[in-house]
Design a protein around this motif. Structure first.
Motif, PDB file in Angstrom:
ATOM      1  N   ALA A 298       2.048   6.604   2.095  1.00 22.66           N
ATOM      2  CA  ALA A 298       1.888   6.119   0.665  1.00 22.66           C
ATOM      3  C   ALA A 298       1.092   4.755   0.507  1.00 22.66           C
ATOM      4  O   ALA A 298       0.903   4.009   1.577  1.00 22.66           O
ATOM      5  N   ASN A 299       0.755   4.426  -0.636  1.00 21.09           N
ATOM      6  CA  ASN A 299      -0.128   3.291  -1.131  1.00 21.09           C
ATOM      7  C   ASN A 299       1.054   2.268  -0.835  1.00 21.09           C
ATOM      8  O   ASN A 299       2.387   2.243  -1.102  1.00 21.09           O
ATOM      9  N   HIS A 300       0.493   0.860  -0.875  1.00 16.89           N
ATOM     10  CA  HIS A 300       1.671  -0.272  -0.707  1.00 16.89           C
ATOM     11  C   HIS A 300       1.142  -1.422  -1.577  1.00 16.89           C
ATOM     12  O   HIS A 300       0.096  -2.058  -1.165  1.00 16.89           O
ATOM     13  N   GLN A 301       1.814  -1.791  -2.728  1.00 19.10           N
ATOM     14  CA  GLN A 301       1.517  -3.105  -3.263  1.00 19.10           C
ATOM     15  C   GLN A 301       2.747  -3.942  -3.520  1.00 19.10           C
ATOM     16  O   GLN A 301       2.406  -5.062  -4.268  1.00 19.10           O
ATOM     17  N   SER A 302       3.798  -3.405  -2.952  1.00 15.53           N
ATOM     18  CA  SER A 302       5.012  -4.425  -3.397  1.00 15.53           C
ATOM     19  C   SER A 302       6.174  -4.029  -2.104  1.00 15.53           C
ATOM     20  O   SER A 302       6.083  -3.053  -1.619  1.00 15.53           O
ATOM     21  N   HIS A 303       6.719  -5.260  -2.024  1.00 15.93           N
ATOM     22  CA  HIS A 303       7.990  -5.155  -0.984  1.00 15.93           C
ATOM     23  C   HIS A 303       8.928  -3.951  -1.603  1.00 15.93           C
ATOM     24  O   HIS A 303       9.734  -3.428  -0.716  1.00 15.93           O
ATOM     25  N   ALA A 304       9.042  -3.528  -2.883  1.00 19.49           N
ATOM     26  CA  ALA A 304       9.917  -2.784  -3.538  1.00 19.49           C
ATOM     27  C   ALA A 304       9.583  -1.240  -3.121  1.00 19.49           C
ATOM     28  O   ALA A 304      10.253  -0.224  -3.446  1.00 19.49           O
ATOM     29  N   ASP A 305       8.335  -1.086  -2.544  1.00 16.49           N
ATOM     30  CA  ASP A 305       7.608   0.235  -2.225  1.00 16.49           C
ATOM     31  C   ASP A 305       8.832   1.009  -1.174  1.00 16.49           C
ATOM     32  O   ASP A 305       9.142   2.234  -1.390  1.00 16.49           O
TER      33      ASP A 305
ATOM     34  N   GLU B 275      -6.631  -1.234  -7.235  1.00 16.82           N
ATOM     35  CA  GLU B 275      -5.947  -0.080  -7.806  1.00 16.82           C
ATOM     36  C   GLU B 275      -5.987   0.937  -6.805  1.00 16.82           C
ATOM     37  O   GLU B 275      -5.074   1.836  -6.849  1.00 16.82           O
ATOM     38  N   GLU B 276      -6.957   0.974  -5.817  1.00 16.26           N
ATOM     39  CA  GLU B 276      -6.962   1.685  -4.868  1.00 16.26           C
ATOM     40  C   GLU B 276      -6.485   1.200  -3.371  1.00 16.26           C
ATOM     41  O   GLU B 276      -6.608   0.145  -3.373  1.00 16.26           O
ATOM     42  N   PRO B 277      -5.801   2.177  -2.689  1.00 15.50           N
ATOM     43  CA  PRO B 277      -5.323   1.582  -1.334  1.00 15.50           C
ATOM     44  C   PRO B 277      -6.449   1.170  -0.454  1.00 15.50           C
ATOM     45  O   PRO B 277      -7.654   1.356  -0.655  1.00 15.50           O
ATOM     46  N   GLN B 278      -5.965   0.025   0.633  1.00 21.38           N
ATOM     47  CA  GLN B 278      -7.193  -0.617   1.333  1.00 21.38           C
ATOM     48  C   GLN B 278      -7.217   0.699   2.273  1.00 21.38           C
ATOM     49  O   GLN B 278      -6.648   1.800   2.596  1.00 21.38           O
ATOM     50  N   PRO B 279      -8.279   0.704   3.135  1.00 25.16           N
ATOM     51  CA  PRO B 279      -8.734   1.621   4.229  1.00 25.16           C
ATOM     52  C   PRO B 279      -7.454   1.833   5.225  1.00 25.16           C
ATOM     53  O   PRO B 279      -6.754   0.653   5.258  1.00 25.16           O
TER      54      PRO B 279
ATOM     55  N   ARG C 285      -6.348   9.081   2.950  1.00 27.05           N
ATOM     56  CA  ARG C 285      -6.265   8.216   1.897  1.00 27.05           C
ATOM     57  C   ARG C 285      -6.655   8.773   0.524  1.00 27.05           C
ATOM     58  O   ARG C 285      -6.064   8.631  -0.575  1.00 27.05           O
ATOM     59  N   ASN C 286      -7.625   9.822   0.611  1.00 21.61           N
ATOM     60  CA  ASN C 286      -8.017  10.375  -0.519  1.00 21.61           C
ATOM     61  C   ASN C 286      -6.957  11.113  -1.215  1.00 21.61           C
ATOM     62  O   ASN C 286      -6.953  11.539  -2.482  1.00 21.61           O
ATOM     63  N   ALA C 287      -5.962  11.799  -0.227  1.00 23.29           N
ATOM     64  CA  ALA C 287      -4.840  12.542  -0.719  1.00 23.29           C
ATOM     65  C   ALA C 287      -3.794  11.953  -1.393  1.00 23.29           C
ATOM     66  O   ALA C 287      -3.421  12.496  -2.398  1.00 23.29           O
ATOM     67  N   VAL C 288      -3.789  10.685  -1.069  1.00 25.30           N
ATOM     68  CA  VAL C 288      -2.844   9.798  -1.674  1.00 25.30           C
ATOM     69  C   VAL C 288      -3.435   9.403  -3.131  1.00 25.30           C
ATOM     70  O   VAL C 288      -2.883   9.330  -4.313  1.00 25.30           O
ATOM     71  N   ILE C 289      -4.752   8.888  -3.091  1.00 29.57           N
ATOM     72  CA  ILE C 289      -5.393   8.424  -4.405  1.00 29.57           C
ATOM     73  C   ILE C 289      -5.369   9.614  -5.358  1.00 29.57           C
ATOM     74  O   ILE C 289      -5.151   9.568  -6.625  1.00 29.57           O
ATOM     75  N   ALA C 290      -5.494  10.905  -4.897  1.00 33.65           N
ATOM     76  CA  ALA C 290      -5.520  11.889  -5.778  1.00 33.65           C
ATOM     77  C   ALA C 290      -4.380  12.232  -6.579  1.00 33.65           C
ATOM     78  O   ALA C 290      -4.520  12.950  -7.607  1.00 33.65           O
ATOM     79  N   LEU C 291      -3.263  11.372  -5.929  1.00 36.45           N
ATOM     80  CA  LEU C 291      -1.837  11.865  -6.586  1.00 36.45           C
ATOM     81  C   LEU C 291      -1.785  10.882  -7.953  1.00 36.45           C
ATOM     82  O   LEU C 291      -0.851  11.180  -8.616  1.00 36.45           O
TER      83      LEU C 291
END
Length: 203
Positions: free
Chosen positions: A38-45, A125-129, A194-200
């Motif tokens: 999954a994408n990762h933006q917080s310790h709460a993830d 807004e989008e995940p890093q590589p 990565r694109n599969a994650v972004i598509a969601l």
């Protein structure tokens, strides 16, 4: 017993703060060995995905956590080991041990895992590589199902640098599994994952 009570408390807290909506868009919750990435933006993830899984899947699914951060205090170490049963990984590049070795061991024992392939939290807004870890796991464990997930809004619950959560409606959308194709190069696979994650994001 204390760990179980803390687990129930955190599960209730997360659901109150976020709504903890699980959206199984591309696959149903199923008792099979999986790598959720999954994408990762917080310790709460970590907590968000854990809370989104049904009880029977939470019991056999372990998140990946940075050892240097989550063992800084006795409480952090206790809650990540006793409550979440995380797999610690080292971010120390000078360490002799392969940082993926604990993941290899967990998957060899039949555990499912939660992985954040960016390796660190991002603010965009989008995940890093994606880093190479997901590819290496897919090569070594070709029968483990790879399930992309998009965590929405959780960065507003626990923004980077903040310690007090605020109530925000959040969701985790689980997508259709992907597979490493025969002969597929590492970067091509990681970009596709990565694109599969972004598509969601907009599902």
């Amino acid at each position: 017993m204390l760990a179980k009570l803390m687990g129930y408390f955190l599960l209730g807290l997360v659901r109150v703060l976020t709504g903890s909506q699980a959206r199984w868009y591309g696959c149903p919750p199923k008792a099979e060995q999986r790598i959720y990435f999954a994408n990762h933006q917080s310790h709460a993830d970590l907590v968000m995905i854990w809370a989104a899984l049904p009880k029977e899947l939470r019991a056999c699914t372990r998140a990946i956590a940075a050892k240097d951060y989550w063992t800084k205090t006795p409480f952090k170490q206790w809650i990540t080991t006793a409550v979440f049963n995380v797999i610690y990984v080292s971010r120390d590049r000078s360490a002799e041990e392969d940082p993926l070795e604990p993941l290899f061991e967990a998957l060899s024992h039949g555990d499912s895992i939660i992985l954040f392939p960016e390796g660190t939290r991002g603010n965009a807004e989008e995940p890093q590589p994606f880093k190479a870890g997901l590819y290496n796991l897919a090569v070594k464990f070709p029968n483990v199902v790879l399930v992309p997930a998009w965590i929405n809004n959780v960065q507003r619950v626990m923004p980077k640098g903040e310690v007090v959560p605020v109530p925000v409606l959040c969701s985790v959308t689980f997508g259709a599994p992907i597979k490493l194709q025969a002969g597929e190069e590492r970067r091509a696979f990681l970009d596709r994952a990565r694109n599969a994650v972004i598509a969601l994001r907009d599902v």
